[in-house]
Design a protein around this motif. Structure first.
Motif, PDB file in Angstrom:
ATOM      1  N   MET A  56     -25.429 -16.137  21.531  1.00 41.02           N
ATOM      2  CA  MET A  56     -24.502 -15.318  22.277  1.00 41.02           C
ATOM      3  C   MET A  56     -23.280 -14.968  21.434  1.00 41.02           C
ATOM      4  O   MET A  56     -22.848 -13.837  21.429  1.00 41.02           O
ATOM      5  CB  MET A  56     -24.092 -16.045  23.547  1.00 41.02           C
ATOM      6  CG  MET A  56     -23.064 -15.272  24.315  1.00 41.02           C
ATOM      7  SD  MET A  56     -22.555 -16.149  25.762  1.00 41.02           S
ATOM      8  CE  MET A  56     -21.165 -15.176  26.174  1.00 41.02           C
ATOM      9  N   ASP A 113     -23.322 -18.470  34.648  1.00 40.31           N
ATOM     10  CA  ASP A 113     -22.472 -17.724  35.566  1.00 40.31           C
ATOM     11  C   ASP A 113     -21.063 -17.505  35.022  1.00 40.31           C
ATOM     12  O   ASP A 113     -20.370 -16.587  35.470  1.00 40.31           O
ATOM     13  CB  ASP A 113     -22.402 -18.436  36.922  1.00 40.31           C
ATOM     14  CG  ASP A 113     -21.885 -19.858  36.808  1.00 40.31           C
ATOM     15  OD1 ASP A 113     -22.382 -20.617  35.944  1.00 40.31           O
ATOM     16  OD2 ASP A 113     -20.985 -20.234  37.586  1.00 40.31           O
ATOM     17  N   ALA A 163     -20.480 -17.305  31.556  1.00 47.83           N
ATOM     18  CA  ALA A 163     -20.618 -16.890  30.157  1.00 47.83           C
ATOM     19  C   ALA A 163     -19.808 -15.631  29.857  1.00 47.83           C
ATOM     20  O   ALA A 163     -19.183 -15.521  28.801  1.00 47.83           O
ATOM     21  CB  ALA A 163     -22.084 -16.663  29.815  1.00 47.83           C
ATOM     22  N   GLU A 164     -19.785 -14.689  30.773  1.00 49.47           N
ATOM     23  CA  GLU A 164     -19.051 -13.440  30.548  1.00 49.47           C
ATOM     24  C   GLU A 164     -17.544 -13.695  30.472  1.00 49.47           C
ATOM     25  O   GLU A 164     -16.865 -13.170  29.585  1.00 49.47           O
ATOM     26  CB  GLU A 164     -19.365 -12.448  31.667  1.00 49.47           C
ATOM     27  CG  GLU A 164     -18.805 -11.067  31.436  1.00 49.47           C
ATOM     28  CD  GLU A 164     -19.228 -10.093  32.525  1.00 49.47           C
ATOM     29  OE1 GLU A 164     -18.359  -9.318  32.967  1.00 49.47           O
ATOM     30  OE2 GLU A 164     -20.405 -10.111  32.918  1.00 49.47           O
ATOM     31  N   ALA A 165     -17.023 -14.505  31.383  1.00 47.98           N
ATOM     32  CA  ALA A 165     -15.596 -14.836  31.358  1.00 47.98           C
ATOM     33  C   ALA A 165     -15.254 -15.632  30.100  1.00 47.98           C
ATOM     34  O   ALA A 165     -14.194 -15.437  29.496  1.00 47.98           O
ATOM     35  CB  ALA A 165     -15.209 -15.624  32.610  1.00 47.98           C
ATOM     36  N   ALA A 207     -16.820 -15.439  27.145  1.00 55.75           N
ATOM     37  CA  ALA A 207     -16.845 -14.506  26.010  1.00 55.75           C
ATOM     38  C   ALA A 207     -15.573 -13.664  25.983  1.00 55.75           C
ATOM     39  O   ALA A 207     -15.007 -13.399  24.916  1.00 55.75           O
ATOM     40  CB  ALA A 207     -18.082 -13.627  26.081  1.00 55.75           C
ATOM     41  N   ALA A 208     -15.093 -13.252  27.146  1.00 56.71           N
ATOM     42  CA  ALA A 208     -13.855 -12.474  27.213  1.00 56.71           C
ATOM     43  C   ALA A 208     -12.658 -13.316  26.766  1.00 56.71           C
ATOM     44  O   ALA A 208     -11.759 -12.816  26.085  1.00 56.71           O
ATOM     45  CB  ALA A 208     -13.639 -11.959  28.631  1.00 56.71           C
ATOM     46  N   GLN A 247     -10.781 -16.671  33.101  1.00 57.18           N
ATOM     47  CA  GLN A 247     -11.255 -16.813  31.730  1.00 57.18           C
ATOM     48  C   GLN A 247     -10.817 -18.149  31.131  1.00 57.18           C
ATOM     49  O   GLN A 247     -11.580 -18.798  30.418  1.00 57.18           O
ATOM     50  CB  GLN A 247     -10.740 -15.664  30.864  1.00 57.18           C
ATOM     51  CG  GLN A 247     -11.325 -14.322  31.240  1.00 57.18           C
ATOM     52  CD  GLN A 247     -10.754 -13.185  30.414  1.00 57.18           C
ATOM     53  OE1 GLN A 247     -10.085 -13.399  29.404  1.00 57.18           O
ATOM     54  NE2 GLN A 247     -11.026 -11.958  30.838  1.00 57.18           N
TER      55      GLN A 247
END
Length: 130
Positions: free
Chosen positions: A1, A46, A48-50, A52-53, A77
């Motif tokens: 990722m 769930d 992972a996006e936060a 990465a940001a 985040q």
């Protein structure tokens, strides 16, 4: 990722969150930015996006300032970053070995008679929905 630059940024953030102290290793010394991070991301896709940001927002910034900014302006985040960092840290064999904790031995018990008595009461009562 994460690519290698993102992992370096994450290592700086993680080491700021969890520096070395006494016998306990820092986050990067414990291997958090590597396979352990991948492992916890597998447990918590769930967030992972936060996560990465959060890492992206810390790129090129002083780690302490970046963490302060996340905590104040992007708490979701910041939470994703700290949850995954702590989770990966405590999965590390180096951390487990350094922790001054020995689990209490579990006594072996064979309470079959007690279990049979409890089950006899249930069987005698019958199937009743309350």
């Amino acid at each position: 990722m994460l690519d290698s630059d993102q992992r370096r940024t994450f290592a700086l953030l993680a080491d700021t969150l969890i520096p070395a102290s006494g016998s306990m290793p820092s986050a990067s010394a414990a291997g958090v930015p590597g396979a352990l991070l991948d492992q916890v991301l597998g447990y918590r896709p769930d967030i992972a996006e936060a996560f990465a940001a959060a890492v992206a927002s810390g790129t090129g910034k002083d780690p302490e300032a970046a963490l302060d900014e996340l905590a104040v302006h992007r708490p979701d985040q910041f939470e994703a970053l700290t949850v995954l960092t702590a989770g990966a840290y405590f999965l590390s064999p180096a951390v487990k070995a350094a922790m001054p904790y020995a689990a209490a031995p579990r006594p072996a018990r064979d309470d079959m008679d007690s279990y049979a008595d409890l089950l006899a009461d249930v069987v005698e009562r019958g199937f009743v929905i309350r």
